[in-house]
Each structure stands twice: as C-alpha cells, then as structure tokens.
Design a protein around this motif. Sequence first.
Motif, PDB file in Angstrom:
ATOM      1  N   ALA A  61       1.214  -0.841  -0.408  1.00 55.25           N
ATOM      2  CA  ALA A  61      -0.169   0.241   0.526  1.00 55.25           C
ATOM      3  C   ALA A  61       1.187   1.719  -0.384  1.00 55.25           C
ATOM      4  CB  ALA A  61      -0.548   0.339   0.985  1.00 55.25           C
ATOM      5  N   ALA A  62       1.977   1.134   1.089  1.00 56.74           N
ATOM      6  CA  ALA A  62       2.955   2.771   1.182  1.00 56.74           C
ATOM      7  C   ALA A  62       3.560   2.805  -0.586  1.00 56.74           C
ATOM      8  CB  ALA A  62       3.941   1.944   1.966  1.00 56.74           C
ATOM      9  N   HIS A  63       3.682   1.718  -1.215  1.00 59.29           N
ATOM     10  CA  HIS A  63       4.962   1.859  -2.055  1.00 59.29           C
ATOM     11  C   HIS A  63       3.659   1.740  -3.958  1.00 59.29           C
ATOM     12  CE1 HIS A  63       7.925   0.872  -1.085  1.00 59.29           C
ATOM     13  NE2 HIS A  63       8.186  -0.061  -0.775  1.00 59.29           N
ATOM     14  N   LEU A  64       2.523   1.764  -3.024  1.00 61.26           N
ATOM     15  CA  LEU A  64       1.458   1.680  -4.384  1.00 61.26           C
ATOM     16  C   LEU A  64       0.912   3.942  -4.147  1.00 61.26           C
ATOM     17  CD1 LEU A  64      -1.685  -0.868  -5.285  1.00 61.26           C
ATOM     18  CD2 LEU A  64       0.059   0.495  -6.162  1.00 61.26           C
ATOM     19  N   GLY A  65       1.237   4.545  -2.943  1.00 63.73           N
ATOM     20  CA  GLY A  65       0.508   5.811  -2.333  1.00 63.73           C
ATOM     21  C   GLY A  65       1.892   6.250  -2.908  1.00 63.73           C
ATOM     22  N   ASN A  66       2.849   5.610  -2.904  1.00 59.09           N
ATOM     23  CA  ASN A  66       4.356   6.824  -4.435  1.00 59.09           C
ATOM     24  C   ASN A  66       4.055   6.646  -4.744  1.00 59.09           C
ATOM     25  OD1 ASN A  66       7.472   6.612  -4.344  1.00 59.09           O
ATOM     26  ND2 ASN A  66       7.130   7.594  -2.748  1.00 59.09           N
ATOM     27  N   LEU A  67       3.696   6.089  -6.080  1.00 58.58           N
ATOM     28  CA  LEU A  67       3.495   5.613  -7.600  1.00 58.58           C
ATOM     29  C   LEU A  67       2.855   6.390  -7.688  1.00 58.58           C
ATOM     30  CD1 LEU A  67       3.825   4.109 -10.154  1.00 58.58           C
ATOM     31  CD2 LEU A  67       2.486   2.436  -9.546  1.00 58.58           C
ATOM     32  N   ALA A  68       1.515   6.113  -7.053  1.00 59.90           N
ATOM     33  CA  ALA A  68       0.159   7.389  -7.161  1.00 59.90           C
ATOM     34  C   ALA A  68       0.875   8.596  -7.347  1.00 59.90           C
ATOM     35  CB  ALA A  68      -0.364   7.306  -6.368  1.00 59.90           C
ATOM     36  N   GLU A  69       1.522   9.558  -6.328  1.00 67.12           N
ATOM     37  CA  GLU A  69       2.250  10.750  -6.515  1.00 67.12           C
ATOM     38  C   GLU A  69       3.254  11.200  -7.319  1.00 67.12           C
ATOM     39  OE1 GLU A  69       2.549  14.484  -4.442  1.00 67.12           O
ATOM     40  OE2 GLU A  69       0.769  13.269  -4.765  1.00 67.12           O
ATOM     41  N   ALA A  70       4.006   9.768  -8.030  1.00 62.04           N
ATOM     42  CA  ALA A  70       4.459  10.128  -9.202  1.00 62.04           C
ATOM     43  C   ALA A  70       3.620  10.244 -10.470  1.00 62.04           C
ATOM     44  CB  ALA A  70       5.545   8.930  -9.023  1.00 62.04           C
ATOM     45  N   ALA A  71       3.411   9.697 -10.885  1.00 62.48           N
ATOM     46  CA  ALA A  71       2.071  10.016 -11.735  1.00 62.48           C
ATOM     47  C   ALA A  71       1.186  11.011 -11.538  1.00 62.48           C
ATOM     48  CB  ALA A  71       1.044   8.343 -12.046  1.00 62.48           C
ATOM     49  N   ARG A  72       0.692  11.502 -10.296  1.00 63.04           N
ATOM     50  CA  ARG A  72       0.725  12.959 -10.247  1.00 63.04           C
ATOM     51  C   ARG A  72       1.588  14.262 -10.784  1.00 63.04           C
ATOM     52  NH1 ARG A  72       0.638  17.423  -7.218  1.00 63.04           N
ATOM     53  NH2 ARG A  72       2.107  16.558  -6.055  1.00 63.04           N
ATOM     54  N   MET A  73       2.919  13.862 -10.004  1.00 60.80           N
ATOM     55  CA  MET A  73       3.687  15.178 -10.551  1.00 60.80           C
ATOM     56  C   MET A  73       3.693  14.705 -12.037  1.00 60.80           C
ATOM     57  SD  MET A  73       6.137  14.743  -6.777  1.00 60.80           S
ATOM     58  CE  MET A  73       7.471  15.757  -6.980  1.00 60.80           C
ATOM     59  N   ALA A  77       3.595  18.502 -14.549  1.00 63.47           N
ATOM     60  CA  ALA A  77       4.566  18.871 -15.112  1.00 63.47           C
ATOM     61  C   ALA A  77       4.661  18.791 -16.657  1.00 63.47           C
ATOM     62  CB  ALA A  77       5.808  18.436 -14.511  1.00 63.47           C
ATOM     63  N   GLY A  78       3.497  18.367 -16.847  1.00 61.46           N
ATOM     64  CA  GLY A  78       3.401  17.859 -18.172  1.00 61.46           C
ATOM     65  C   GLY A  78       3.975  16.844 -19.188  1.00 61.46           C
ATOM     66  N   ARG A  79       4.046  15.993 -17.846  1.00 61.23           N
ATOM     67  CA  ARG A  79       5.086  14.294 -18.480  1.00 61.23           C
ATOM     68  C   ARG A  79       4.120  13.885 -18.733  1.00 61.23           C
ATOM     69  NH1 ARG A  79      10.207  13.706 -18.181  1.00 61.23           N
ATOM     70  NH2 ARG A  79       8.645  11.283 -19.479  1.00 61.23           N
ATOM     71  N   THR A  80       2.592  14.181 -19.504  1.00 61.88           N
ATOM     72  CA  THR A  80       1.464  12.866 -19.217  1.00 61.88           C
ATOM     73  C   THR A  80       2.075  11.901 -20.200  1.00 61.88           C
ATOM     74  OG1 THR A  80       1.383  14.127 -22.425  1.00 61.88           O
ATOM     75  CG2 THR A  80       0.327  14.976 -20.289  1.00 61.88           C
ATOM     76  N   GLY A  81       2.793  11.081 -21.287  1.00 66.99           N
ATOM     77  CA  GLY A  81       3.472  10.528 -21.506  1.00 66.99           C
ATOM     78  C   GLY A  81       3.857   9.134 -20.297  1.00 66.99           C
ATOM     79  N   ARG A  82       4.688   9.511 -19.077  1.00 69.25           N
ATOM     80  CA  ARG A  82       5.566   9.512 -18.244  1.00 69.25           C
ATOM     81  C   ARG A  82       4.338   8.534 -17.211  1.00 69.25           C
ATOM     82  NH1 ARG A  82      10.128   8.587 -16.344  1.00 69.25           N
ATOM     83  NH2 ARG A  82      10.429   7.719 -14.048  1.00 69.25           N
ATOM     84  N   ALA A  83       3.045  10.121 -17.048  1.00 65.86           N
ATOM     85  CA  ALA A  83       2.174   9.240 -16.162  1.00 65.86           C
ATOM     86  C   ALA A  83       1.366   8.764 -16.425  1.00 65.86           C
ATOM     87  CB  ALA A  83       1.333  10.969 -16.306  1.00 65.86           C
ATOM     88  N   GLY A  84       1.185   8.324 -17.744  1.00 62.45           N
ATOM     89  CA  GLY A  84       0.329   6.972 -18.585  1.00 62.45           C
ATOM     90  C   GLY A  84       0.747   6.050 -18.081  1.00 62.45           C
ATOM     91  N   ALA A  90       0.504   0.896 -11.767  1.00 65.69           N
ATOM     92  CA  ALA A  90      -0.077   0.799 -10.585  1.00 65.69           C
ATOM     93  C   ALA A  90      -1.367  -0.724 -10.742  1.00 65.69           C
ATOM     94  CB  ALA A  90      -0.732   2.029 -10.049  1.00 65.69           C
ATOM     95  N   ALA A  91      -1.712  -1.317 -11.890  1.00 65.40           N
ATOM     96  CA  ALA A  91      -2.887  -1.738 -12.647  1.00 65.40           C
ATOM     97  C   ALA A  91      -4.140  -1.894 -11.707  1.00 65.40           C
ATOM     98  CB  ALA A  91      -2.227  -3.330 -12.499  1.00 65.40           C
ATOM     99  N   ASP A  92      -4.361  -0.535 -12.275  1.00 65.62           N
ATOM    100  CA  ASP A  92      -5.927  -0.035 -10.388  1.00 65.62           C
ATOM    101  C   ASP A  92      -5.761  -0.283  -9.074  1.00 65.62           C
ATOM    102  OD1 ASP A  92      -7.159   0.942 -13.238  1.00 65.62           O
ATOM    103  OD2 ASP A  92      -7.699  -1.544 -14.178  1.00 65.62           O
ATOM    104  N   LEU A 132      11.525   2.411 -15.712  1.00 64.75           N
ATOM    105  CA  LEU A 132      10.009   2.373 -15.842  1.00 64.75           C
ATOM    106  C   LEU A 132       8.662   3.242 -17.360  1.00 64.75           C
ATOM    107  CD1 LEU A 132      10.010   4.828 -12.467  1.00 64.75           C
ATOM    108  CD2 LEU A 132      10.046   2.018 -12.944  1.00 64.75           C
ATOM    109  N   ASP A 133       9.901   4.117 -18.348  1.00 65.48           N
ATOM    110  CA  ASP A 133       9.225   4.034 -19.564  1.00 65.48           C
ATOM    111  C   ASP A 133       9.413   2.781 -20.272  1.00 65.48           C
ATOM    112  OD1 ASP A 133       9.011   6.402 -18.743  1.00 65.48           O
ATOM    113  OD2 ASP A 133      10.918   6.824 -19.546  1.00 65.48           O
ATOM    114  N   THR A 134       9.761   1.464 -20.410  1.00 65.66           N
ATOM    115  CA  THR A 134       9.665   0.284 -20.292  1.00 65.66           C
ATOM    116  C   THR A 134       9.501  -0.881 -19.858  1.00 65.66           C
ATOM    117  OG1 THR A 134      12.111  -0.029 -20.665  1.00 65.66           O
ATOM    118  CG2 THR A 134      11.467   0.857 -22.599  1.00 65.66           C
ATOM    119  N   TYR A 135       8.537  -0.376 -18.688  1.00 68.18           N
ATOM    120  CA  TYR A 135       8.353  -1.739 -17.624  1.00 68.18           C
ATOM    121  C   TYR A 135       7.142  -2.436 -18.714  1.00 68.18           C
ATOM    122  CZ  TYR A 135       7.352  -3.303 -13.264  1.00 68.18           C
ATOM    123  OH  TYR A 135       7.255  -4.309 -12.610  1.00 68.18           O
ATOM    124  N   GLN A 136       6.068  -2.363 -19.228  1.00 68.25           N
ATOM    125  CA  GLN A 136       5.648  -2.968 -19.254  1.00 68.25           C
ATOM    126  C   GLN A 136       6.299  -4.718 -20.252  1.00 68.25           C
ATOM    127  OE1 GLN A 136       2.342  -3.193 -18.518  1.00 68.25           O
ATOM    128  NE2 GLN A 136       2.829  -1.761 -16.850  1.00 68.25           N
TER     129      GLN A 136
END
Length: 374
Positions: A61-73, A77-84, A90-92, A132-136
């Motif tokens: 849960a803690a790391h998912l919260g950190n991941l969500a905050e990274a996506a928001r930041m 910052a206009g980094r929509t690709g990275r945010a997506g 997070a896989a919902d 992280l950009d090629t993580y999938q």
Amino acid sequence: MFRRPTARPDGRHRGRPRRTLLAVLVAAAVVFPVSAAASPQAPAPAPAVLGEGLSLPARYAAHLGNLAEAARMAQDAGRTGRAGKLRAMAADGAARFLAFDGRGEGRATEVFGDLESADRVTVLVPGSDTTLDTYQRFRAGAVALQQRLQAEHSRSAVIAWLGYDTPGTVSTTVLTTGRADEAATELGSFLARLERMTVPDTRLSLLCHSYGSVVCARTETGPKITDIALFGSPGTGSGSVADLPTRARVWAGRGADDWIGGVPHMRLGGIGFGTDPVDPAFGAQPFAAGSGGHSDYLKPGTESLNSLASIVLGTAPATPAPRPASTTTTPARTPHRADVRPRTHSHPWAHNPIPIPIHTRTATTAPEASRASA
C-alpha cells in the motif's frame, strides 16, 4: 615461441592496432541498434522508507501511494506520457510493489503471486534499456512466467526486480561489468532480505536475462538460492562457473535466433564479458531455449519458458558434471561470520538456515549508496 610485437619506425607497436580492432569488434557486436528512447527527467517524490518488520500488505500500500504521487507530479509537469505509464504500473491498485522509486529512469520491485505462502520464488533480473518507461514489456515476461508456474505449482511467486540503473543498449556502459558490479551490491542486499521474508522451506532462484546475467554472476548468494539461470547472456566477465560467488546450480541457454550469439566472447582491457556461458567449458548446466530471439525467452508457449519454469520448480533434469576449475587466481579470504554461522532474524517469517560454508573466493563489487527499498 611467443614473439614480442616489433616496434614500427614511428615507435608504435604492431600489436596495438590489432587490440584496438578487437575492442571495436566487441563493441560493434554488442551495441545492437535497438534502443528505447530516453525520457527526460520527470519530477517524482523520494521513495517510501519502510521498516523491515512492516507487513507485506502495508508495504504494498505504501509503495502504491508513492507511485500514485509520482504519476500526479509527472502529470502536473506536463509529462503526460510518463504519467500514463506510471498509472499503468499501478494496475488499478492491484499491483504489489516491494520497492518503488520514480526518480530518473526509475526502479521497481514487483511481486506476482502470494509471497507469504510461496515455497517456489524466483527473481527476474532484466537487461539493458529496462526503465519505468519500458516497464510493461518486463512485466509481461514476469506475468507469463507466473502463469506458467501457477499451472503446475500453486505456491509459486515471481519477483520482477528492476533494482538497478540498467545500461542503454547503445552505450559504452553495456560493454563493461562496471554497472553490474554496482547492481550486484543492490541485488545481494535484496536477496538477503528476501531469504528472511520467505517461509523456511522456500526454494529461491534467479532468472537473469542479457546484461542481467552479468549482474547475477557477480552477486554473492545465500544458501536459499538453489539455481541461477542465464539466458540471452553476452557472458559474465568470469571464465567459468567456479569463479562465481555462489553455491547455486548455474544454468545457461540461448535461443537459436538470438543475435547475442554473434557477440565475440572475449574480454580485452575491461571490454567484453569473456567465456560464452553456453560453452561447455564454462561449466553451466544447459537448458533447452528453443528457436526464439533475444526478447522471446518468456513468451507464453515457448520451449524456453517451459525450461525456465522447470528450473524454478526444481524439476529440470540436470546432467551431473564436475565444476570446472577456477580460471582466476584469488587469494583465500578469512571466512566472514555469515559464512559459517546461521543468521538471526526478527522478521515473523524468519528462520535459521543450516549453515553452509561459502567457497573462499571473492566477488568483485563496487560500493554504491543504498537506495530505499524493501
């Protein structure tokens, strides 16, 4: 009779151009013209710092919260690709991360399966251009492996360990063991924690792809690590299995269409990785890797995936063979207390393994500042 290179009129030796040419050939063969596009730095919070005794659900849960905050930041910052891409990680809300760091190219350690009950756990170590950009694509291999394991053994889990800054495929870093030496320190620390985290009868293994095989081969392992599989490997920087800092059984396989088979297996002036791991002289157990290419080892339905699953489960047939003699001369070291005494643990799933003395050989590692992780 060996003849020294003769000096030319300009004072240079004839042997130097030859050595330079060999180095260039190694570089040209390893630097394959496929590279993920580098992503500019995106803002991200510092990783969560958690105590070792924290439960797995709370850790996830803690790391998912950190991941969500990274996506928001990143979004702000206009980094929509990275945010997506971060939101996809997070896989919902279903993803289970033992560690996450969204800064720079990023690091992540994700669990697939029930780690609290699993008695077959494997750690998947990636090669170059995994970020992280090629993580999938890395995650897809881990998912395929977990599904294959679950079909045969329900108490199994896969850990996708992106715990180091992987080198770029098109870079000078990918030609040397420097990044792997740094990563080996991180991986060794993680494996020590994992041994304490898993149930007493757990069988742990390492599956190491491409440059990840260099990382694994330079990582000192504990008694719970029973098997290490190297696939798509350019070499390890070591001459034989006997030179590796592990007591685990080492396997090696290569797909028939893997371009890495064309890499010159030499080591010259710190460039290249030496003996081919699939060469019998290296001393690894061979496994059938099928006809696939460099990125096909973990694809569903492949012979390589079936072979790797059997290694993880401990059902792979091995041909008995003596370990080859070490090809390097290393001074005997004074055994560390951890080599001859069982560890004591405070984790609720901890156990004291039977002490097994470690061979008196040393691993080459480069200290690196520890990053926050599980």
